[in-house]
Design a protein around this motif. Structure first.
Motif, PDB file in Angstrom:
ATOM      1  N   LEU A 128      11.407  50.196  26.869  1.00 35.48           N
ATOM      2  CA  LEU A 128      12.177  48.957  26.694  1.00 35.48           C
ATOM      3  C   LEU A 128      12.338  48.623  25.218  1.00 35.48           C
ATOM      4  O   LEU A 128      13.453  48.363  24.734  1.00 35.48           O
ATOM      5  CB  LEU A 128      11.462  47.826  27.439  1.00 35.48           C
ATOM      6  CG  LEU A 128      12.075  46.424  27.522  1.00 35.48           C
ATOM      7  CD1 LEU A 128      11.429  45.664  28.681  1.00 35.48           C
ATOM      8  CD2 LEU A 128      11.855  45.612  26.241  1.00 35.48           C
ATOM      9  N   GLY A 162      18.719  42.946  27.274  1.00 33.46           N
ATOM     10  CA  GLY A 162      19.375  43.962  28.092  1.00 33.46           C
ATOM     11  C   GLY A 162      18.406  45.008  28.619  1.00 33.46           C
ATOM     12  O   GLY A 162      18.433  45.353  29.808  1.00 33.46           O
ATOM     13  N   ALA A 163      17.534  45.514  27.743  1.00 39.95           N
ATOM     14  CA  ALA A 163      16.556  46.508  28.185  1.00 39.95           C
ATOM     15  C   ALA A 163      15.550  45.895  29.147  1.00 39.95           C
ATOM     16  O   ALA A 163      15.092  46.550  30.097  1.00 39.95           O
ATOM     17  CB  ALA A 163      15.840  47.107  26.975  1.00 39.95           C
ATOM     18  N   ILE A 165      16.086  43.391  31.300  1.00 36.50           N
ATOM     19  CA  ILE A 165      16.719  43.245  32.618  1.00 36.50           C
ATOM     20  C   ILE A 165      16.822  44.604  33.305  1.00 36.50           C
ATOM     21  O   ILE A 165      16.593  44.725  34.518  1.00 36.50           O
ATOM     22  CB  ILE A 165      18.109  42.591  32.467  1.00 36.50           C
ATOM     23  CG1 ILE A 165      17.957  41.127  32.025  1.00 36.50           C
ATOM     24  CG2 ILE A 165      18.888  42.665  33.774  1.00 36.50           C
ATOM     25  CD1 ILE A 165      19.262  40.448  31.700  1.00 36.50           C
ATOM     26  N   ALA A 166      17.140  45.642  32.528  1.00 37.41           N
ATOM     27  CA  ALA A 166      17.206  46.989  33.103  1.00 37.41           C
ATOM     28  C   ALA A 166      15.849  47.428  33.621  1.00 37.41           C
ATOM     29  O   ALA A 166      15.752  48.123  34.649  1.00 37.41           O
ATOM     30  CB  ALA A 166      17.717  47.976  32.054  1.00 37.41           C
ATOM     31  N   TRP A 170      16.722  40.672  36.731  1.00 38.59           N
ATOM     32  CA  TRP A 170      17.205  39.436  36.102  1.00 38.59           C
ATOM     33  C   TRP A 170      16.106  38.402  35.950  1.00 38.59           C
ATOM     34  O   TRP A 170      16.150  37.563  35.043  1.00 38.59           O
ATOM     35  CB  TRP A 170      18.354  38.850  36.930  1.00 38.59           C
ATOM     36  CG  TRP A 170      19.578  39.703  36.923  1.00 38.59           C
ATOM     37  CD1 TRP A 170      19.932  40.646  37.829  1.00 38.59           C
ATOM     38  CD2 TRP A 170      20.595  39.717  35.913  1.00 38.59           C
ATOM     39  NE1 TRP A 170      21.117  41.257  37.461  1.00 38.59           N
ATOM     40  CE2 TRP A 170      21.548  40.699  36.292  1.00 38.59           C
ATOM     41  CE3 TRP A 170      20.807  39.007  34.740  1.00 38.59           C
ATOM     42  CZ2 TRP A 170      22.680  40.979  35.536  1.00 38.59           C
ATOM     43  CZ3 TRP A 170      21.951  39.273  33.983  1.00 38.59           C
ATOM     44  CH2 TRP A 170      22.861  40.249  34.374  1.00 38.59           C
ATOM     45  N   ALA A 506      22.935  43.956  24.364  1.00 40.67           N
ATOM     46  CA  ALA A 506      22.237  43.987  25.654  1.00 40.67           C
ATOM     47  C   ALA A 506      22.751  45.140  26.520  1.00 40.67           C
ATOM     48  O   ALA A 506      21.958  45.867  27.131  1.00 40.67           O
ATOM     49  CB  ALA A 506      22.421  42.650  26.383  1.00 40.67           C
ATOM     50  N   LEU A 507      24.056  45.312  26.581  1.00 36.63           N
ATOM     51  CA  LEU A 507      24.627  46.399  27.381  1.00 36.63           C
ATOM     52  C   LEU A 507      24.201  47.766  26.841  1.00 36.63           C
ATOM     53  O   LEU A 507      23.844  48.668  27.617  1.00 36.63           O
ATOM     54  CB  LEU A 507      26.153  46.286  27.399  1.00 36.63           C
ATOM     55  CG  LEU A 507      26.734  45.151  28.260  1.00 36.63           C
ATOM     56  CD1 LEU A 507      28.239  45.037  28.036  1.00 36.63           C
ATOM     57  CD2 LEU A 507      26.437  45.402  29.735  1.00 36.63           C
ATOM     58  N   ALA A 510      20.501  48.351  27.742  1.00 41.74           N
ATOM     59  CA  ALA A 510      20.303  48.691  29.150  1.00 41.74           C
ATOM     60  C   ALA A 510      20.639  50.158  29.398  1.00 41.74           C
ATOM     61  O   ALA A 510      19.889  50.881  30.075  1.00 41.74           O
ATOM     62  CB  ALA A 510      21.168  47.790  30.033  1.00 41.74           C
ATOM     63  N   PHE A 513      17.937  52.298  27.836  1.00 40.80           N
ATOM     64  CA  PHE A 513      16.682  52.262  28.597  1.00 40.80           C
ATOM     65  C   PHE A 513      16.735  53.251  29.756  1.00 40.80           C
ATOM     66  O   PHE A 513      15.795  54.022  29.971  1.00 40.80           O
ATOM     67  CB  PHE A 513      16.416  50.853  29.118  1.00 40.80           C
ATOM     68  CG  PHE A 513      15.252  50.794  30.068  1.00 40.80           C
ATOM     69  CD1 PHE A 513      13.954  50.759  29.591  1.00 40.80           C
ATOM     70  CD2 PHE A 513      15.457  50.807  31.452  1.00 40.80           C
ATOM     71  CE1 PHE A 513      12.873  50.736  30.466  1.00 40.80           C
ATOM     72  CE2 PHE A 513      14.383  50.781  32.330  1.00 40.80           C
ATOM     73  CZ  PHE A 513      13.089  50.739  31.839  1.00 40.80           C
TER      74      PHE A 513
END
Length: 521
Positions: A128, A162-163, A165-166, A170, A506-507, A510, A513
């Protein structure tokens, strides 16, 4: 000396040296790889630590390339510092701030935006943080290439979000904290812009619009510079050296007052000596702000190095501790010397190799700056951070500085438009007989600086030099004073970059990750 400085300026800004910049940065990253490899070969995840160290160095380079422009850009744009001198000064003070005041412990989960203890797989924490660090660095690299100064803190915040949440879904995110961060997109530039515009307006009214500028400068400039001394001393005590000496806002303010008093008497003596030979003009007053601007650039760089180096080395320190402990979640990490060096040297390398582009954008491409306007921007940056920290408002130093630049630009536009309207009223209310008598006045007004327009308008009212103008002449006059003093294209690009910084990083984080997890499992 001047020729060597000019050569350095040309070298730093020359596009032909781009491949050398890239090559030198790669050599720096290779040095990090070899350094970390020399003591991590026995660790179970030594290769991962080496890769994370290189990514941390890459992040530090991008922080130096993008964020530091806000500290020295106004001083360069105003002519207080040459580009070469600004790069050297900022590189020294950025590294000093990172090494001296960077601290022993830093929170690695920026602002508590995620709760890593909810992760099912402890190994996910290292992946992460690595993904977040690389995503933040990549976004900063892209923003620098686009010529958009963005918040490095928001870049790493987006990466962690982002990482996170991945890795954990959420529910891992603290959306209340994210709401405050989103609010800072508006709060920071608005506060910075309003304060910078307010100080410029006050300087115009108390000094630059007065008939005897020298006498007004002797009265007001020492007070203005003293306010800056208080603001920067307080700012450094609260934000810059908090890892060495912890003081509350009251003690910091009292120390700031003591420094401000000393600066007041020093500036009063300096202005008194300069008054005898100083030109009674805006240019003459501007010279009084040269050294305050140089000191402001140095102090802002020191404070930035002390605070924002954590965006590069905080996640790296967490990865290092997790790997040293055999994997697991780390919410705060001790920072070894080698990690501090990666961050400090990376900031300076990035600034010297890639910083000039953003320095030019901030200093001269958004709006025209002189030393008075740059002084207002620097002062607003320090005051806004102090005010926001006491009110508990989340702000970005990048957004504050850029907001200050836009603030003084839009104030100049407003004042110039207002003066033009006054002129039209004067012209249309009278019917003088001789257009030739008015022509020299119109030429003077057309070529006047904003600060000279006030006295020209007073002269027009006093002498009643009014002549009817043809429609074409009136349209031409209106067109002249509709000139934009703030580049709208820069405003649009920078605002768009600010808005998409968190979601873009964030994208990317993710995606990275999932890629890392796929390679490591």
């Amino acid at each position: 000396m001047a020729s060597s400085s000019g050569y350095l300026d040309n070298l730093l800004s020359s596009p032909t040296t781009e491949r050398y910049r890239v090559g030198l940065s790669l050599l720096f990253l290779l040095g990090i790889w070899l350094l970390v490899g020399s003591f991590s070969h026995d660790l179970p995840n030594g290769m991962l630590l080496m890769a994370a160290a290189v990514i941390g160095g890459y992040m530090a380079i991008n922080i130096g390339a993008n964020d530091v422009a806000n500290n020295v850009g106004p001083a360069v744009g105003s002519g207080a510092l040459s580009l070469g001198a600004a790069v050297i000064l900022a590189a020294i003070f950025e590294a000093a701030g990172a090494l001296i005041a960077g601290g022993d412990v830093v929170s690695t989960i920026k602002g508590g935006i995620i709760d890593p203890t909810t992760l099912d797989d402890p190994r996910s924490f290292v992946w992460l943080m690595t993904a977040a660090l690389l995503a933040g660095a990549l976004w900063l690299n892209l923003a620098t290439w686009m010529g958009a100064p963005v918040s490095t803190t928001h870049s790493i915040v987006g990466g962690v979000l982002g990482a996170g949440i991945a890795a954990g879904g959420w529910q891992i995110a603290d959306w209340a904290v994210m709401g405050k961060i989103a609010a800072s997109w508006v709060i920071s530039p608005v506060l910075g812009g309003l304060l910078a515009a307010l100080f410029l307006f006050l300087i115009n009214k108390t000094v630059l619009y007065r008939q005897n500028l020298v006498s007004s400068a002797r009265t007001f400039v020492p007070w203005l510079v003293s306010i800056m001394a208080w603001a920067f001393t307080t700012y450094l005590m609260v934000k810059g050296v908090k890892k060495i000496v912890k003081v509350d806002i009251i003690d910091a303010s009292l120390i700031g007052l003591a420094v401000a008093a000393a600066v007041f008497f020093a500036m009063r003596n300096l202005v008194s000596r300069r008054a005898a030979t100083m030109e009674n003009s805006t240019d003459g007053v501007n010279t009084l702000f040269t050294w305050p601007l140089i000191c402001a650039a140095a102090l802002l760089s020191f404070a930035h190095g002390a605070n924002d180096v954590a965006n590069a080395i905080g996640p790296l320190a967490a990865i290092n501790d997790a790997i040293q402990a055999g994997g697991g979640v780390v919410t705060s990490a001790s920072i070894p010397l080698w990690v501090m060096l990666v961050g400090a040297l990376g900031l300076s390398v990035g600034l010297m190799l890639f910083g000039p582009r953003l320095i030019k954008t901030v200093g001269s491409e958004i709006t025209e700056l002189d030393k008075t306007r740059a002084f207002c921007i620097a002062l607003s940056a320090a005051l806004t951070v102090i005010l926001a920290s006491q009110l508990g408002l989340p702000v970005s130093s990048t957004h504050i500085a850029i907001g200050g630049v836009f603030g003084v630009g839009f104030l100049r536009e407003y004042l110039k438009s207002n003066y033009a309207s006054q002129l039209h009223k004067i012209i249309e209310a009278h019917e003088p007989a001789d257009q030739e008598r008015l022509k020299p006045f119109l030429d003077d007004f057309r070529n006047a600086t904003l600060e000279e327009m006030e006295s020209l308008l007073k002269r027009a009212k006093k002498k009643k030099q009014q002549v009817p103008l043809s429609k074409s002449e009136r349209k031409r006059l209106k067109k002249i004073y509709k000139e934009e003093m703030v580049k709208r294209s820069h405003l649009t690009r920078i605002a768009a970059a600010w808005i998409i910084t968190v979601p873009a990083s964030a994208l990317m984080a993710a995606f990275l990750f999932f890629a890392l997890r796929g390679m490591m499992v």
